[in-house]
Design a protein around this motif. Structure first.
Motif, PDB file in Angstrom:
ATOM      1  N   VAL A 176       4.016 -39.624  15.325  1.00  0.00           N
ATOM      2  CA  VAL A 176       3.559 -38.841  14.175  1.00  0.00           C
ATOM      3  C   VAL A 176       4.350 -39.248  12.925  1.00  0.00           C
ATOM      4  O   VAL A 176       5.579 -39.281  12.935  1.00  0.00           O
ATOM      5  N   VAL A 177       3.616 -39.565  11.867  1.00  0.00           N
ATOM      6  CA  VAL A 177       4.231 -39.948  10.595  1.00  0.00           C
ATOM      7  C   VAL A 177       4.279 -38.730   9.689  1.00  0.00           C
ATOM      8  O   VAL A 177       3.288 -38.032   9.509  1.00  0.00           O
ATOM      9  N   ARG A 178       5.446 -38.464   9.133  1.00  0.00           N
ATOM     10  CA  ARG A 178       5.594 -37.353   8.189  1.00  0.00           C
ATOM     11  C   ARG A 178       6.792 -37.624   7.288  1.00  0.00           C
ATOM     12  O   ARG A 178       7.684 -38.415   7.640  1.00  0.00           O
ATOM     13  N   PRO A 179       6.839 -36.948   6.131  1.00  0.00           N
ATOM     14  CA  PRO A 179       7.874 -37.253   5.140  1.00  0.00           C
ATOM     15  C   PRO A 179       9.086 -36.335   5.191  1.00  0.00           C
ATOM     16  O   PRO A 179       9.776 -36.191   4.184  1.00  0.00           O
ATOM     17  N   ARG A 180       9.343 -35.707   6.304  1.00  0.00           N
ATOM     18  CA  ARG A 180      10.451 -34.760   6.386  1.00  0.00           C
ATOM     19  C   ARG A 180      11.262 -34.987   7.660  1.00  0.00           C
ATOM     20  O   ARG A 180      10.780 -35.592   8.625  1.00  0.00           O
ATOM     21  N   THR A 181      12.488 -34.454   7.685  1.00  0.00           N
ATOM     22  CA  THR A 181      13.349 -34.566   8.861  1.00  0.00           C
ATOM     23  C   THR A 181      13.391 -33.265   9.658  1.00  0.00           C
ATOM     24  O   THR A 181      13.995 -33.218  10.725  1.00  0.00           O
ATOM     25  N   SER A 182      12.778 -32.202   9.152  1.00  0.00           N
ATOM     26  CA  SER A 182      12.777 -30.915   9.854  1.00  0.00           C
ATOM     27  C   SER A 182      11.907 -31.008  11.113  1.00  0.00           C
ATOM     28  O   SER A 182      11.044 -31.877  11.222  1.00  0.00           O
ATOM     29  N   PRO A 183      12.095 -30.092  12.091  1.00  0.00           N
ATOM     30  CA  PRO A 183      11.253 -30.114  13.296  1.00  0.00           C
ATOM     31  C   PRO A 183       9.778 -29.968  12.943  1.00  0.00           C
ATOM     32  O   PRO A 183       9.409 -29.191  12.049  1.00  0.00           O
ATOM     33  N   LEU A 184       8.931 -30.702  13.640  1.00  0.00           N
ATOM     34  CA  LEU A 184       7.490 -30.701  13.354  1.00  0.00           C
ATOM     35  C   LEU A 184       6.843 -29.375  13.722  1.00  0.00           C
ATOM     36  O   LEU A 184       5.966 -28.873  13.006  1.00  0.00           O
ATOM     37  N   LEU A 185       7.238 -28.798  14.847  1.00  0.00           N
ATOM     38  CA  LEU A 185       6.562 -27.607  15.360  1.00  0.00           C
ATOM     39  C   LEU A 185       7.373 -26.345  15.094  1.00  0.00           C
ATOM     40  O   LEU A 185       8.605 -26.340  15.202  1.00  0.00           O
ATOM     41  N   ARG A 186       6.652 -25.278  14.776  1.00  0.00           N
ATOM     42  CA  ARG A 186       7.266 -23.970  14.542  1.00  0.00           C
ATOM     43  C   ARG A 186       6.761 -23.002  15.614  1.00  0.00           C
ATOM     44  O   ARG A 186       5.554 -22.838  15.787  1.00  0.00           O
ATOM     45  N   GLU A 187       7.673 -22.375  16.319  1.00  0.00           N
ATOM     46  CA  GLU A 187       7.305 -21.439  17.385  1.00  0.00           C
ATOM     47  C   GLU A 187       6.875 -20.101  16.776  1.00  0.00           C
ATOM     48  O   GLU A 187       7.576 -19.536  15.942  1.00  0.00           O
ATOM     49  N   VAL A 188       5.710 -19.619  17.213  1.00  0.00           N
ATOM     50  CA  VAL A 188       5.153 -18.373  16.692  1.00  0.00           C
ATOM     51  C   VAL A 188       4.619 -17.541  17.858  1.00  0.00           C
ATOM     52  O   VAL A 188       3.926 -18.058  18.744  1.00  0.00           O
ATOM     53  N   VAL A 189       4.934 -16.253  17.855  1.00  0.00           N
ATOM     54  CA  VAL A 189       4.439 -15.348  18.887  1.00  0.00           C
ATOM     55  C   VAL A 189       3.121 -14.740  18.412  1.00  0.00           C
ATOM     56  O   VAL A 189       3.023 -14.209  17.301  1.00  0.00           O
ATOM     57  N   THR A 190       2.084 -14.837  19.251  1.00  0.00           N
ATOM     58  CA  THR A 190       0.763 -14.279  18.946  1.00  0.00           C
ATOM     59  C   THR A 190       0.307 -13.420  20.126  1.00  0.00           C
ATOM     60  O   THR A 190       0.917 -13.481  21.213  1.00  0.00           O
ATOM     61  N   PRO A 191      -0.773 -12.628  19.954  1.00  0.00           N
ATOM     62  CA  PRO A 191      -1.300 -11.858  21.090  1.00  0.00           C
ATOM     63  C   PRO A 191      -1.733 -12.741  22.257  1.00  0.00           C
ATOM     64  O   PRO A 191      -1.798 -12.275  23.392  1.00  0.00           O
ATOM     65  N   GLN A 192      -1.999 -14.016  21.969  1.00  0.00           N
ATOM     66  CA  GLN A 192      -2.389 -14.957  23.030  1.00  0.00           C
ATOM     67  C   GLN A 192      -1.192 -15.687  23.630  1.00  0.00           C
ATOM     68  O   GLN A 192      -1.357 -16.616  24.430  1.00  0.00           O
ATOM     69  N   TRP A 198       1.880 -26.558  13.808  1.00  0.00           N
ATOM     70  CA  TRP A 198       2.185 -27.864  13.208  1.00  0.00           C
ATOM     71  C   TRP A 198       2.615 -27.674  11.755  1.00  0.00           C
ATOM     72  O   TRP A 198       1.927 -27.028  10.976  1.00  0.00           O
ATOM     73  N   CYS A 199       3.749 -28.279  11.369  1.00  0.00           N
ATOM     74  CA  CYS A 199       4.264 -28.173   9.999  1.00  0.00           C
ATOM     75  C   CYS A 199       4.659 -29.566   9.519  1.00  0.00           C
ATOM     76  O   CYS A 199       5.791 -30.014   9.741  1.00  0.00           O
ATOM     77  N   THR A 200       3.746 -30.243   8.849  1.00  0.00           N
ATOM     78  CA  THR A 200       4.037 -31.598   8.365  1.00  0.00           C
ATOM     79  C   THR A 200       5.212 -31.592   7.405  1.00  0.00           C
ATOM     80  O   THR A 200       6.036 -32.503   7.414  1.00  0.00           O
ATOM     81  N   PHE A 201       5.319 -30.546   6.575  1.00  0.00           N
ATOM     82  CA  PHE A 201       6.336 -30.515   5.525  1.00  0.00           C
ATOM     83  C   PHE A 201       7.467 -29.547   5.858  1.00  0.00           C
ATOM     84  O   PHE A 201       8.527 -29.968   6.280  1.00  0.00           O
ATOM     85  N   SER A 202       7.280 -28.263   5.676  1.00  0.00           N
ATOM     86  CA  SER A 202       8.332 -27.304   5.997  1.00  0.00           C
ATOM     87  C   SER A 202       7.756 -26.210   6.878  1.00  0.00           C
ATOM     88  O   SER A 202       6.535 -26.090   7.017  1.00  0.00           O
ATOM     89  N   HIS A 203       8.620 -25.393   7.447  1.00  0.00           N
ATOM     90  CA  HIS A 203       8.130 -24.322   8.313  1.00  0.00           C
ATOM     91  C   HIS A 203       7.489 -23.189   7.519  1.00  0.00           C
ATOM     92  O   HIS A 203       6.888 -22.286   8.105  1.00  0.00           O
ATOM     93  N   ASP A 204       7.598 -23.245   6.201  1.00  0.00           N
ATOM     94  CA  ASP A 204       6.862 -22.296   5.363  1.00  0.00           C
ATOM     95  C   ASP A 204       5.501 -22.868   4.950  1.00  0.00           C
ATOM     96  O   ASP A 204       4.732 -22.197   4.274  1.00  0.00           O
ATOM     97  N   GLN A 205       5.217 -24.103   5.360  1.00  0.00           N
ATOM     98  CA  GLN A 205       3.941 -24.757   5.027  1.00  0.00           C
ATOM     99  C   GLN A 205       3.247 -25.119   6.340  1.00  0.00           C
ATOM    100  O   GLN A 205       3.542 -26.146   6.947  1.00  0.00           O
ATOM    101  N   VAL A 206       2.349 -24.239   6.759  1.00  0.00           N
ATOM    102  CA  VAL A 206       1.706 -24.368   8.067  1.00  0.00           C
ATOM    103  C   VAL A 206       0.380 -25.107   7.913  1.00  0.00           C
ATOM    104  O   VAL A 206      -0.423 -24.796   7.040  1.00  0.00           O
ATOM    105  N   ASP A 207       0.151 -26.094   8.779  1.00  0.00           N
ATOM    106  CA  ASP A 207      -0.991 -26.990   8.630  1.00  0.00           C
ATOM    107  C   ASP A 207      -2.285 -26.378   9.148  1.00  0.00           C
ATOM    108  O   ASP A 207      -2.323 -25.769  10.230  1.00  0.00           O
ATOM    109  N   PHE A 208      -3.352 -26.609   8.396  1.00  0.00           N
ATOM    110  CA  PHE A 208      -4.679 -26.149   8.810  1.00  0.00           C
ATOM    111  C   PHE A 208      -5.221 -27.000   9.944  1.00  0.00           C
ATOM    112  O   PHE A 208      -4.839 -28.165  10.122  1.00  0.00           O
TER     113      PHE A 208
END
Length: 580
Positions: A176-192, A198-208
């Motif tokens: 995976v190519v991306r312009p950041r050094t932060s972890p790509l994936l952000r763990e999120v708890v959902t009802p499922q 997936w966060c290409t940039f930062s964990h405050d920027q969640v990918d569609f």
């Protein structure tokens, strides 16, 4: 009963959809998209290969709050300042994200349908669009983790429940190519259960997740809204990362290119004069692919120009810039390069890959650090590499590899004289208009390197500086305005006019522009060194039956067999036909 034949518009839209969403009902999706855009089968088809620009087009790049005045909303202050000081010089504005946001100075959008209360309201956007061609960001790859959509995702509610791309830490993500050094994936708890977003940039920027057709519908609604408020230039932010496929590099995928073609089709049928610009901060050959076959982006950012021109003026050697210019294909009618040398972001180094070697890049990075700049990094196969230089362009050009010197303003103006004359549409960052310095206080307050080049001026303070003839800001503003005013009158500077690179050695950049009707020629020559340079007029190959005039220095060339002497960082535009 046989099915009704499709109109040309429906046929085009269906073809795009069948490629992107082969398992869905393309006709049903087509009708939904046309309904959102208020199009029908009687909508006329725009002609191909139209240039929606000419030499008069100059784009100023600015945040809505770059200029501040007490008791006024910033968008109103910006509008008033441009009308007072730049009307007739600048005709287009790239208004950086003006929506409610949570981080990244606007690029973590919380609500695409609103103007941030701190800036103004939609009526301010509409008012600006009446005086200027208006460019806005379609932040299409990701949104804020504080958006309603992502809140709904975390709660398993619509809309948003399925809007975001997820993966497993066990997936093959190595390439995976991306312009950041932060972890790509952000763990999120959902009802499922727990999901990894997936966060290409930062964990405050969640990918569609554009595999979900509802995401496409929402963005087409956003586009329609922006058109309604007068926006006619759409900057597709970070669009190269839009489509993801596990096991691939997740950049420049075929579905991404097809999505751009679909969006362009819908936009240009809604507003024939509308323009799409793709923002793809990648190596040059990858960037050029976004022209497609003249059916994707109308314009692509000329991302290799900033690092190459910076390196040229700091090193005093134009060989790499000249080699790159000779390899750049002329843009076909209906497409154009978007030239810039400074922006709200840093000076990207990925577009210099393959153009500058590792030692040259390291020297450039070290010099910019010595000039007070910062460096942002990216992770490349476990190795940290410099991703961009964070510094105001004015401070970046304060000297050479030998250190700071007395030529800062001349070097800075030379950079803009080169950019303004190159094939393409010029984009000038608002802080380049004034020669703004590094803002260290802003970096300290935000802890973000990019803030160094995102100063906010008090209108009163700025106007005081611009009125002071001894101020560097006054000198820069006056000289850049003069260059722009000269440029916009010359047909040979049309974004699609012919360009030919001249061979004038390592210390002189030279190229020839010719108007599309072949009546006007302009020879653009620049001394990119800190030493006086001399060239024989005969080496430029001027036609001796014409009268030649230097547009910048406003003087005639009397003897074509004499020498042309250029002071350090001096620029000349020699033309056979002056348009006033």
């Amino acid at each position: 009963m046989s099915a009704q034949p499709h109109s040309e518009l429906s046929h085009r839209v269906i073809t795009h959809i069948q490629f992107i969403y082969p398992h869905l009902n393309a006709e049903e999706i087509c009708q939904q998209l046309l309904s959102i855009m208020r199009l029908d089968d009687n909508t006329p088809t725009p002609a191909n290969h139209q240039n929606h620009w000419n030499q008069e087009d100059i784009v100023a790049i600015t945040y809505g709050n770059s200029l501040l005045k007490e008791t006024e909303k910033p968008l109103h202050s910006l509008h008033q300042f441009f009308n007072k000081h730049l009307k007739g010089t600048i005709n287009s504005l790239h208004l950086l994200p003006f929506y409610p946001y949570s981080s990244d100075d606007g690029f973590a959008v919380m609500d695409y349908s609103k103007v941030s209360d701190s800036l103004g309201e939609w009526e301010d956007i509409s008012a600006l669009s009446k005086d200027y061609k208006l460019m806005a960001d379609l932040v299409i790859n990701h949104c804020s983790s504080r958006s309603l959509w992502f809140d709904n995702f975390k709660q398993g509610k619509h809309p948003g429940k399925n809007f975001f791309f997820t993966a497993s830490p066990e997936d093959d993500l190595e390439n995976v190519v991306r312009p950041r050094t932060s972890p790509l994936l952000r763990e999120v708890v959902t009802p499922q259960g727990t999901k990894h977003v997936w966060c290409t940039f930062s964990h405050d920027q969640v990918d569609f997740d554009f595999r979900q057709i509802e995401v496409l519908y929402e963005f087409i609604k956003i586009i329609r809204l922006y058109l309604d408020y007068g926006i006619r230039i759409f900057r597709l932010d970070a669009v190269a990362f839009l489509w993801k496929e596990i096991g691939t590099n997740c950049i420049h995928l075929a579905q991404t290119h097809e999505m751009i073609r679909l969006i362009r089709c819908l936009i240009e049928h809604s507003a024939n004069e509308a323009v799409i610009i793709t923002e793809t901060n990648v190596p040059n050959h990858e960037n050029l692919s976004y022209f497609g076959n003249g059916n994707e982006a109308h314009c692509v950012y000329n991302f290799s120009l900033p690092p190459l021109l910076l390196n040229t003026l700091i090193s005093g050697n134009c060989q790499h810039l000249k080699s790159w210019m000779m390899t750049m294909p002329p843009s076909q009618m209906g497409t154009a390069y978007f030239n810039f040398i400074a922006s709200h972001d840093g000076i990207g180094l990925r577009p210099a890959e393959g153009l500058l070697n590792d030692d040259e890049l390291a020297t450039l990075v070290n010099t910019i650090t010595q000039f007070g700049g910062r460096v942002s990094w990216r992770n490349a196969n476990g190795i940290q590499k410099p991703y961009e230089l964070n510094i105001s362009l004015f401070d970046a050009l304060q000297g050479t590899f030998k250190g700071p010197d007395k030529y800062q303003i001349d070097r800075f103006i030379c950079a803009h004289a080169i950019m303004l004359a190159l094939e393409g549409i010029p984009g000038i960052y608002i802080h380049s208009l004034f020669g703004t310095n590094n803002d260290y206080d802003r970096v300290k307050n935000t802890s973000h390197n990019r803030s160094i080049n995102r100063h906010q001026w008090s209108v009163e303070q700025l106007e005081s500086e611009l009125e002071n003839p001894y101020s560097a800001h006054h000198k820069v503003f006056k000289r850049i305005k003069s260059l722009i005013d000269k440029r916009t009158k010359q047909p040979a500077f049309h974004p699609n006019a012919v360009q030919f690179t001249l061979q004038l050695g390592e210390k002189l950049v030279g190229f020839w522009r010719q108007s599309q009707n072949r009546q006007q020629s302009i020879f653009c020559i620049y001394n990119i060194s800190d030493q006086t340079q001399t060239i024989a007029m005969t080496d430029i190959n001027l036609i001796d039956t014409a009268n030649w005039f230097d547009l910048i220095n406003e003087k005639s060339i009397e003897d074509l067999h004499s020498d042309l002497t250029l002071a350090p960082y001096q620029s000349v535009w020699l033309t056979n036909l002056v348009h006033k």
